[in-house]
Design a protein around this motif. Sequence first.
Motif, PDB file in Angstrom:
ATOM      1  N   UNK A  50      10.892 -14.790   7.633  1.00  0.00           N
ATOM      2  CA  UNK A  50      11.145 -14.288   6.282  1.00  0.00           C
ATOM      3  C   UNK A  50       9.892 -14.408   5.414  1.00  0.00           C
ATOM      4  N   UNK A  51       9.180 -15.523   5.559  1.00  0.00           N
ATOM      5  CA  UNK A  51       7.928 -15.694   4.799  1.00  0.00           C
ATOM      6  C   UNK A  51       6.911 -14.630   5.212  1.00  0.00           C
ATOM      7  N   UNK A  52       6.837 -14.370   6.526  1.00  0.00           N
ATOM      8  CA  UNK A  52       5.934 -13.320   7.014  1.00  0.00           C
ATOM      9  C   UNK A  52       6.312 -11.974   6.405  1.00  0.00           C
ATOM     10  N   UNK A  53       7.623 -11.711   6.313  1.00  0.00           N
ATOM     11  CA  UNK A  53       8.080 -10.461   5.721  1.00  0.00           C
ATOM     12  C   UNK A  53       7.693 -10.338   4.260  1.00  0.00           C
ATOM     13  N   UNK A  54       7.871 -11.426   3.488  1.00  0.00           N
ATOM     14  CA  UNK A  54       7.496 -11.400   2.069  1.00  0.00           C
ATOM     15  C   UNK A  54       5.981 -11.179   1.903  1.00  0.00           C
ATOM     16  N   UNK A  55       5.204 -11.911   2.687  1.00  0.00           N
ATOM     17  CA  UNK A  55       3.743 -11.758   2.590  1.00  0.00           C
ATOM     18  C   UNK A  55       3.325 -10.353   3.008  1.00  0.00           C
ATOM     19  N   UNK A  56       3.938  -9.847   4.091  1.00  0.00           N
ATOM     20  CA  UNK A  56       3.616  -8.498   4.548  1.00  0.00           C
ATOM     21  C   UNK A  56       3.950  -7.447   3.505  1.00  0.00           C
ATOM     22  N   UNK A  57       5.070  -7.615   2.803  1.00  0.00           N
ATOM     23  CA  UNK A  57       5.456  -6.653   1.759  1.00  0.00           C
ATOM     24  C   UNK A  57       4.440  -6.653   0.622  1.00  0.00           C
ATOM     25  N   UNK A  58       4.054  -7.861   0.171  1.00  0.00           N
ATOM     26  CA  UNK A  58       3.111  -7.929  -0.952  1.00  0.00           C
ATOM     27  C   UNK A  58       1.720  -7.438  -0.559  1.00  0.00           C
ATOM     28  N   UNK A  59       1.233  -7.873   0.610  1.00  0.00           N
ATOM     29  CA  UNK A  59      -0.081  -7.434   1.046  1.00  0.00           C
ATOM     30  C   UNK A  59      -0.099  -5.932   1.336  1.00  0.00           C
ATOM     31  N   UNK A  60       0.981  -5.438   1.943  1.00  0.00           N
ATOM     32  CA  UNK A  60       1.063  -4.016   2.249  1.00  0.00           C
ATOM     33  C   UNK A  60       1.017  -3.172   0.992  1.00  0.00           C
ATOM     34  N   UNK A  61       1.781  -3.583  -0.024  1.00  0.00           N
ATOM     35  CA  UNK A  61       1.779  -2.821  -1.271  1.00  0.00           C
ATOM     36  C   UNK A  61       0.410  -2.904  -1.956  1.00  0.00           C
ATOM     37  N   UNK A  62      -0.184  -4.103  -1.954  1.00  0.00           N
ATOM     38  CA  UNK A  62      -1.494  -4.257  -2.587  1.00  0.00           C
ATOM     39  C   UNK A  62      -2.554  -3.422  -1.865  1.00  0.00           C
ATOM     40  N   UNK A  63      -2.550  -3.466  -0.537  1.00  0.00           N
ATOM     41  CA  UNK A  63      -3.535  -2.707   0.230  1.00  0.00           C
ATOM     42  C   UNK A  63      -3.333  -1.217   0.039  1.00  0.00           C
ATOM     43  N   UNK A  64      -2.077  -0.798   0.021  1.00  0.00           N
ATOM     44  CA  UNK A  64      -1.802   0.629  -0.191  1.00  0.00           C
ATOM     45  C   UNK A  64      -2.270   1.074  -1.570  1.00  0.00           C
ATOM     46  N   UNK A  65      -2.069   0.242  -2.565  1.00  0.00           N
ATOM     47  CA  UNK A  65      -2.502   0.586  -3.919  1.00  0.00           C
ATOM     48  C   UNK A  65      -4.013   0.732  -3.986  1.00  0.00           C
ATOM     49  N   UNK A  66      -4.739  -0.191  -3.329  1.00  0.00           N
ATOM     50  CA  UNK A  66      -6.200  -0.113  -3.332  1.00  0.00           C
ATOM     51  C   UNK A  66      -6.668   1.162  -2.633  1.00  0.00           C
ATOM     52  N   UNK A  67      -6.096   1.436  -1.455  1.00  0.00           N
ATOM     53  CA  UNK A  67      -6.498   2.629  -0.705  1.00  0.00           C
ATOM     54  C   UNK A  67      -6.156   3.907  -1.467  1.00  0.00           C
ATOM     55  N   UNK A  68      -5.015   3.907  -2.144  1.00  0.00           N
ATOM     56  CA  UNK A  68      -4.632   5.083  -2.926  1.00  0.00           C
ATOM     57  C   UNK A  68      -5.588   5.301  -4.086  1.00  0.00           C
ATOM     58  N   UNK A  69      -5.979   4.218  -4.762  1.00  0.00           N
ATOM     59  CA  UNK A  69      -6.921   4.346  -5.865  1.00  0.00           C
ATOM     60  C   UNK A  69      -8.288   4.831  -5.379  1.00  0.00           C
ATOM     61  N   UNK A  70      -8.707   4.352  -4.219  1.00  0.00           N
ATOM     62  CA  UNK A  70      -9.975   4.818  -3.648  1.00  0.00           C
ATOM     63  C   UNK A  70      -9.903   6.309  -3.352  1.00  0.00           C
ATOM     64  N   UNK A  71      -8.783   6.747  -2.786  1.00  0.00           N
ATOM     65  CA  UNK A  71      -8.610   8.168  -2.483  1.00  0.00           C
ATOM     66  C   UNK A  71      -8.566   9.012  -3.756  1.00  0.00           C
ATOM     67  N   UNK A  72      -7.882   8.519  -4.771  1.00  0.00           N
ATOM     68  CA  UNK A  72      -7.834   9.238  -6.052  1.00  0.00           C
ATOM     69  C   UNK A  72      -9.220   9.360  -6.653  1.00  0.00           C
ATOM     70  N   UNK A  73      -9.996   8.275  -6.588  1.00  0.00           N
ATOM     71  CA  UNK A  73     -11.355   8.303  -7.132  1.00  0.00           C
ATOM     72  C   UNK A  73     -12.229   9.282  -6.357  1.00  0.00           C
ATOM     73  N   UNK A  74     -12.064   9.310  -5.028  1.00  0.00           N
ATOM     74  CA  UNK A  74     -12.838  10.252  -4.215  1.00  0.00           C
ATOM     75  C   UNK A  74     -12.503  11.694  -4.588  1.00  0.00           C
ATOM     76  N   UNK A  75     -11.207  11.988  -4.725  1.00  0.00           N
ATOM     77  CA  UNK A  75     -10.801  13.340  -5.104  1.00  0.00           C
ATOM     78  C   UNK A  75     -11.296  13.692  -6.506  1.00  0.00           C
TER      79      UNK A  75
END
Length: 479
Positions: A271-296
Amino acid sequence: MTLRAALFFLVTHALVIALIGPQDPIGSFLLLMAAPLLAALACVRRARDSRAACKWRLLGFAVGLFSIALLAQLYRIADGGGQAQMPLSSLILYVFYRIPLTYVAASPGGGNRYVRAVDLSIIALLWLLYYVHTRALVHLDAALWMQGLNAMSTVQNGLVFCFALIRFLAEDNADRRDFFRTLTTYALGYFLLAFYINHYQPQVPDGGWGDLLISGLFVLLAVMASSPWRPPAVAVSRNLRRVVDAGVPLMLPLLLMMVALLVSRLHPTLAIVGFIGAMLGYALRSVLTQVEIQRQRDELEALARRDPLTGLGNRRNFDESLGSAHRRARRQGLGLAVLMIDIDHFKRLNDTYGHPEGDRRLRAVAGILDGCLQRGDDLLARYGGEEFIAALPSPDIAHALSLGERLRAAVETAGLPAAEAVVTISIGVAWQAARENGDPRDLVDRADQALYRAKHAGRNRVHGAPAATAGSERPDRRA
């Protein structure tokens, strides 16, 4: 599947249940397996003429997994398992069946491959939690097994319905809206049906009327996927669309956190792995999305300053860069020269050869001019129509006129066919000394006036502008 075929299928299934029933449930189970297969085929066929093709295929894949889960149960019944506890293989397939449904309902889609990889990683972690939790439930007593399984099922089904409904309400594309309408209807039906069976009829024997309810849901999905009717496009509030677009990336991490909460009693570490994975996944996705938006954004900014036909800078780019060019020239102790360049008789060239050939002449002239101005401080742009403009450091007006003559001769020497023998250019040149503090935009007006005189003097020549005078006006030129 047509409505008539759907009614025939359901009537046949009802007759099998009425005549045979739980005494020999294999007949009912075979029809129950056929229903999701028909729905899967209908979804795959629908993908052929839909812009939401990938989503339809994933939905078809999901309901196809449901049919395979039923096959595992059929093997248990045929082997004499009777009403024994559901086999692990069926449990895992029923759980795994919801993974594609969850992905198609909750994944925002789009993005680059790294963003999609993060979404798939969250889905993989979600499946791991489902799998481990399901295996653990099998070894519990019947009451705890049913309680844990029903809780997991209710959360999964309810969130898939909520996600699909939100996407449907905020979707303005007709094809995707039709898909989410179908998915919302199916997800709601499955949620209600599973809730009813799990909580009110958990001990219904195989081959009973509950089978007809399940097959009816998949037949409804097949009818909706096969229907030629398409709902019209609707206007969706922009604010709603923005809110949903911003919130959709939260859906998968939210579901992962909910499932982690459910498995925390039996598997606290997981369960702890799941919580950490959810938070890290969302944070990483947000960073990658912002990088893509900036590139566009950078690409759009570059396109906004680039002439698409010639590849040179456009008028906006020149106007914004002229001040910088002027300051660089003064730092070097040089004056600034502006050259206004016009292709002679370009309208006649277009009338003779056609606009596509005229565009090729424009590109050719642009290439020649660009080849003659290779210094890093030289600024060249397409100013509009058949006009080009250049700004560059120059020690005096004689040097600027010499450069203009070199450009004129290079274009004439190229021998590009034109209505008047070969393509030629006229150039107006204006120069400002480094010690002068005048606005560099005045140079553009003076170069324009010089170009006007060059054209009226016979074209295919270079003309220098006189020194700046107060009150000079820009004449009306028509080539």
